[in-house]
Scaffold this active site. Structure first.
Site, short mmCIF file in Angstrom:
data_model
loop_
_atom_site.label_atom_id
_atom_site.label_comp_id
_atom_site.label_asym_id
_atom_site.label_seq_id
_atom_site.Cartn_x
_atom_site.Cartn_y
_atom_site.Cartn_z
N THR A 150 0.85 -0.98 -0.07
CA THR A 150 -0.22 -0.11 -0.02
C THR A 150 0.60 0.92 0.57
O THR A 150 1.64 2.28 -1.46
CB THR A 150 -0.78 0.02 1.18
N LYS A 176 3.59 -7.11 3.52
CA LYS A 176 3.59 -5.55 3.40
C LYS A 176 2.96 -4.81 4.67
O LYS A 176 3.23 -5.43 5.98
CB LYS A 176 2.27 -4.87 2.48
N THR A 187 -0.69 -3.73 11.40
CA THR A 187 -0.76 -3.67 10.32
C THR A 187 -0.18 -4.02 9.44
O THR A 187 0.86 -3.47 8.94
CB THR A 187 -0.66 -1.63 9.64
N GLU A 273 5.71 4.80 7.41
CA GLU A 273 5.52 5.28 6.66
C GLU A 273 6.33 7.61 7.06
O GLU A 273 6.32 7.47 8.04
CB GLU A 273 4.14 5.60 6.99
N ASN A 399 -0.96 10.42 6.25
CA ASN A 399 -2.11 9.60 6.39
C ASN A 399 -3.04 10.73 6.75
O ASN A 399 -4.17 10.40 6.69
CB ASN A 399 -1.25 9.06 7.79
N SER A 404 -6.81 10.19 -0.62
CA SER A 404 -6.93 10.46 -2.05
C SER A 404 -5.22 10.00 -2.76
O SER A 404 -5.29 10.58 -3.99
CB SER A 404 -6.75 12.19 -1.89
#
Length: 404
Positions: A150, A176, A187, A273, A399, A404
């Site tokens: 992702t 992932k 996650t 991230e 985040n 979008s």
């Protein structure tokens, strides 16, 4: 031994594929993956602890209740979570795979990752199924690994070999995970395959034991996802005598599984991230293993410490603070802390108190992209390791714009 394959096709009898089917708007990114064993395999899995669970988790639990499976179907871009028709969609996806491969729907493990609460574009998936299943190859493991990503920036794959009674066995995996990674295997999706012969009962036990010391020791941001699944298929094609009890062969298998999961855990943490650094907290000389794990996790979960590491700030007080609110047994007046990287190491705390240290040396140590936080509790014989990452401006940007 150099591995020709580095992921889910490293072991005998496994093939895979990945492609773009239209779940994700970016046509250059794969979003549908499959891993297939040429023969039936022992299967096991563990799942997220979040009370809100993706529909694929319920379906996979039912499908592998007999301890058997032969294929794993995974999509990215849509979590198939909080959808009224989620179970139906997951079952239809499983049935489509089964039809193409001549299997039963119950032979399929299924997982999804991506945005929560959005309708799944089932027609796109069903239309892509013939192409996905007709082009299976052991050369396509990386295409599958790319299809489950992702916000990840890299694929996470690793494989190793080991011997059971003189028989060479192989174990490889992919994963992932970049955000929403917190306690109790949050996650992430991870899938491991092996050609070892092992009962599903032993497999389930090994999976849980290894996850507790690897995937469950990662924290990116404190959020627990809804779809996390760690699944494994072992098809027995290596030809070893089946492992059916917790003997030395079981321990050998578990050690190989740990090796793969530890490597992948580090990849997951380093690719958090927006992250720029891998943080490894090593806690030694704790009263119990549980105490060591709690303290290590508390350190990598500290938002203030993560920010300090991003800023190359040897703010050891934040480490002591994170230890201080950890629900564990220790004497804070015995705690010793060192910071280390490939640039060297430096002691910053002794007996729970700060000491004079070279700030310039500390700065050079913390400028590296892999930092170790070494904590000695001087209180026992147990140790544990946890992995995390720094917190950067980019984390908020990613985040803030996720949908979008």
């Amino acid at each position: 031994m150099e591995m020709k394959k580095q992921g889910v096709c490293a072991a005998q009898g496994f093939v895979a594929n990945g492609l773009h089917c239209g779940i994700r708007p970016n046509q250059t990114k794969n979003d549908l993956a499959i891993v297939y064993s040429k023969v039936p395999a022992s299967a096991a899995a563990i799942y997220t602890t979040n009370a809100v669970k993706g529909a694929p988790i319920y379906v996979t639990k039912e499908h592998i209740a007999d301890g058997k499976a032969q294929a794993i179907l995974v999509n990215s871009g849509n979590a198939n979570t909080c959808n009224a028709d989620g179970i139906e969609v997951a079952e239809k996806m499983s049935a489509a795979v089964a039809k193409e491969l001549g299997l039963q729907p119950a032979d399929i493990m299924i997982a999804s990752t991506g945005v929560i609460g959005q309708p799944m574009p089932l027609d796109n998936i069903l239309e892509a199924m013939p192409a996905l299943c007709s082009d299976l190859s052991d050369e396509k493991e990386n295409e599958a690994a790319k299809a489950i990503l992702t916000t990840d920036t890299i694929t996470k794959e690793y494989a190793t070999t080991f011997e059971i009674d003189g028989v060479t066995c192989t174990l490889g995996g992919m994963a992932k995970g970049s955000g929403m990674i917190a306690p109790n295997m949050a996650t992430m999706l991870s899938f491991v395959t092996s050609d070892v012969a092992i009962s599903s009962e032993c497999l389930q036990s090994a999976l849980k034991e290894v996850a507790d010391d690897t995937y469950n020791m990662i924290s990116i941001d404190g959020d627990t996802s809804t779809n996390d699944t760690f699944g494994i298929l072992c098809n027995g094609l290596a030809g070893n005598v089946e492992i059916t009890q917790k003997d030395k062969n079981y321990e050998t298998f578990k050690a190989a599984l740990y090796t793969v999961c530890e490597h992948i855990s580090k990849m997951l943490a380093k690719d958090g991230e927006g992250a720029s650094k891998l943080l490894t907290a090593k806690v030694s000389h704790a009263q119990t293993k549980k105490d060591a794990k709690i303290v290590a996790k508390s350190i990598v979960e500290s938002t203030l410490l993560k920010c300090a590491m991003f800023g190359n700030d040897a703010n050891w007080g934040r480490i002591l603070c994170a230890i201080g609110y950890a629900d564990a047994n220790y004497d804070i007046h015995k705690v010793e802390v060192d910071l280390a990287s490939k640039a060297g190491s430096i002691k910053v705390c002794v007996d729970g108190h700060g000491i004079a240290f070279d700030e310039d040396k500390a700065l050079q140590i913390l400028k590296e992209d892999e930092i170790e936080i070494l904590v000695n509790l001087h209180d026992g014989d147990y140790e544990a390791t946890a992995w995390g990452c720094d917190m950067t401006y980019e984390y908020v940007k990613i985040n803030g714009e996720y949908r979008s």
